[in-house]
Write an enzyme that holds these catalytic residues in place. Structure first.
Site: not given
Ligand SMILES: [Mg+2]
Length: 374
Positions: A165, A265
Site C-alpha cells: 500500500k 470488486k
Molecule cells: Mg486495489
C-alpha cells in the site's frame, strides 16, 4: 421456484492482524458485514454477503447496505431466484444506484440457482479452470521496517503475491517499496497499490524513482484523466481497481488502452451477475482479471473464489482469502480451512453445490430484518 422468505443478519468481523490502514490516514478495525439468507418454496436456501471497508473506501457504507437490503427484500418475495437477470432488473428499477446494497441478494440468488442445478457455482458461471487460484496479501501502510516485517510474515505463511500500500509522500512510498522488496524472496509478485491517492505528478515521480524495481502499478490516481496521463509514462503493467465500477468504465479504459488488468470488486459492481459480465468481457479481450471484494468472510470469499475459478487461467491474476483476515466465523470450526484449503499462497473454491458454504446460523444471532412467511 419462488422466494418465500428473506432474512438479513449483521456480523462484526474483527481483523486478525489489527488495524488496516491505507492512504490519507484512513483505517478500519474490521468488517461490518451484512448477510442475506433467501429461502424458497423448493426448500433450497441461498446466502450472500456484503461488507464495506469502513465508510471511507468505496461509495458504500454499512448503514447504506443494510437500509438498501431492507428496502429491496420485500420486493423479491414471490420472484424466481434462478432468473438472476430478471431479479437484477427488478432491483435496478426499484432502487436507482446503490449497487453494493443489491449484491448480497444477487449472490444468494446465484447460490440457489447453482444448488437447483446440482453444481458448484463455478460451473454455473461458465466452468472450472484448474483447481486452485493464487492469493495475495495486502501490506498496509506503516513505517518501511514494519512493512518489511509484515511482508516477511506473509511470505512465511506461504503467500507469494503482495500488494504494497503506497499513496502517501512519494519519498516515503519509495522507501516502503524498497524495504519490502529487500525483505522478500526473488520471484515474489509485487503490486504497488496507491488506492487512488496520488496526484498525477506524484505518480509520475514514483514511476521515475522506481524504474529499476519490478512491480505492477495499481490505481495510482483517482480521476480517470489523471490515470490516463500516467499511463502514457508507465511502461510496466497498470491495473485499475477503484475506477472499475461497472461495464462502461471497464470498456472506456479498455478502448483508451489504459489497462493491462482490472480488479473487479463484486459488491462495488452490484453482485455476481454484473461482475460476471465485466469478467467475461475482460477475459474475451485478454485483460488480466482479479476478482475480490471490499470485505466479508466465508460467504463472500466463496463468491470471489467461484468467480475466479471460472475465469480462464490465461487472464487470472489473484484474489484474497478474506475469511482468513478476520477472527469471526459463520461456519462451524474447521469448515472454512477444509473448504478453501488455503495454503502455499493459493486456495480452491468449495466443492459443494452452489457456494458450497454451510452457514451456522447461530453464529449470526437474530436477523436485523426479515420478510415473508416462515
Ligand atoms: Mg486495489
Amino acid at each position: 421456484m419462488k422466494i418465500t422468505r428473506i432474512s438479513l443478519f449483521a456480523q462484526d468481523q474483527p481483523f486478525r492482524d489489527g488495524t488496516y490502514t491505507c492512504s490519507g490516514g484512513r483505517s478500519a478495525e474490521g468488517f461490518e458485514s451484512s448477510i442475506a439468507k433467501i429461502e424458497t418454496d423448493a426448500g433450497i436456501t441461498g446466502w450472500g454477503e456484503m461488507a464495506p471497508l469502513g465508510s471511507f473506501y468505496d461509495p458504500a457504507f454499512v448503514g447504506g447496505a443494510r437500509a438498501g437490503l431492507a428496502e429491496l427484500a420485500p420486493a423479491l418475495i414471490g420472484q424466481d431466484p434462478a432468473q438472476v437477470d430478471a431479479i437484477n432488473q427488478r432491483m435496478d428499477l426499484l432502487l436507482n444506484g446503490h449497487p453494493y446494497a443489491k449484491a448480497a441478494l444477487d449472490m444468494a440468488c446465484w447460490d440457489i440457482k447453482a444448488k437447483q442445478a446440482g453444481i458448484p457455482l463455478a460451473e454455473a458461471l461458465g466452468g472450472r479452470f484448474g483447481d486452485r487460484m493464487a492469493l495475495y496479501r495486502s501490506v498496509p501502510q506503516a513505517a518501511p521496517e514494519a512493512m518489511a516485517l509484515r511482508a516477511k510474515k506473509y511470505i512465511a505463511e506461504g503467500y507469494r503475491r503482495l500488494q504494497v500500500k503506497v499513496g502517501l509522500e512519494v519519498k516515503d512510498d519509495i522507501a516502503r517499496m524498497e524495504a519490502v522488496l529487500d525483505a522478500v524472496p526473488t520471484g515474489t509478485v509485487i503490486f504497488a497499490d496507491a488506492n487512488a491517492a496520488w496526484r498525477q505528478q506524484q505518480a509520475l515521480e514514483f514511476l521515475r524513482a522506481t524504474r529499476d524495481l519490478d512491480y505492477v502499478l495499481e490505481q495510482p490516481c483517482a480521476s480517470y484523466e489523471a490515470n490516463l496521463a500516467v499511463r502514457a509514462h508507465c511502461d510496466r503493467p497498470l491495473v485499475l481497481d477503484e475506477t472499475i465500477d461497472g461495464l462502461s468504465s471497464f470498456m472506456r479504459a479498455w478502448s483508451d488502452r489504459l489497462i493491462d488488468g482490472i480488479t473487479i470488486k463484486v459488491t462495488r459492481v452490484g453482485g455476481i451477475t454484473k461482475a460476471k459480465l465485466i469478467r467475461d468481457a475482460a477475459a474475451g479481450l485478454g485483460i488480466g482479471v482479479t476478482i475480490e471484494d471490499t470485505g466479508g468472510a466465508e460467504i463472500n470469499t466463496a463468491v470471489t473464489a467461484h468467480l475466479m475459478l471460472s475465469t480462464p487461467e490465461s487472464v487470472r491474476q489473484h484474489t484474497c482469502d478474506f475469511y482468513n483476515w478476520v477472527t469471526s466465523r459463520h461456519t462451524r470450526p474447521g469448515f472454512a480451512d477444509k473448504a478453501f484449503d488455503a495454503r502455499g499462497g493459493s486456495m480452491t473454491a468449495p466443492r459443494g453445490k452452489g457456494l458450497g458454504i454451510e452457514v451456522e446460523e447461530t453464529a449470526l444471532g437474530v436477523p436485523f430484518f426479515a420478510v415473508g412467511g416462515s
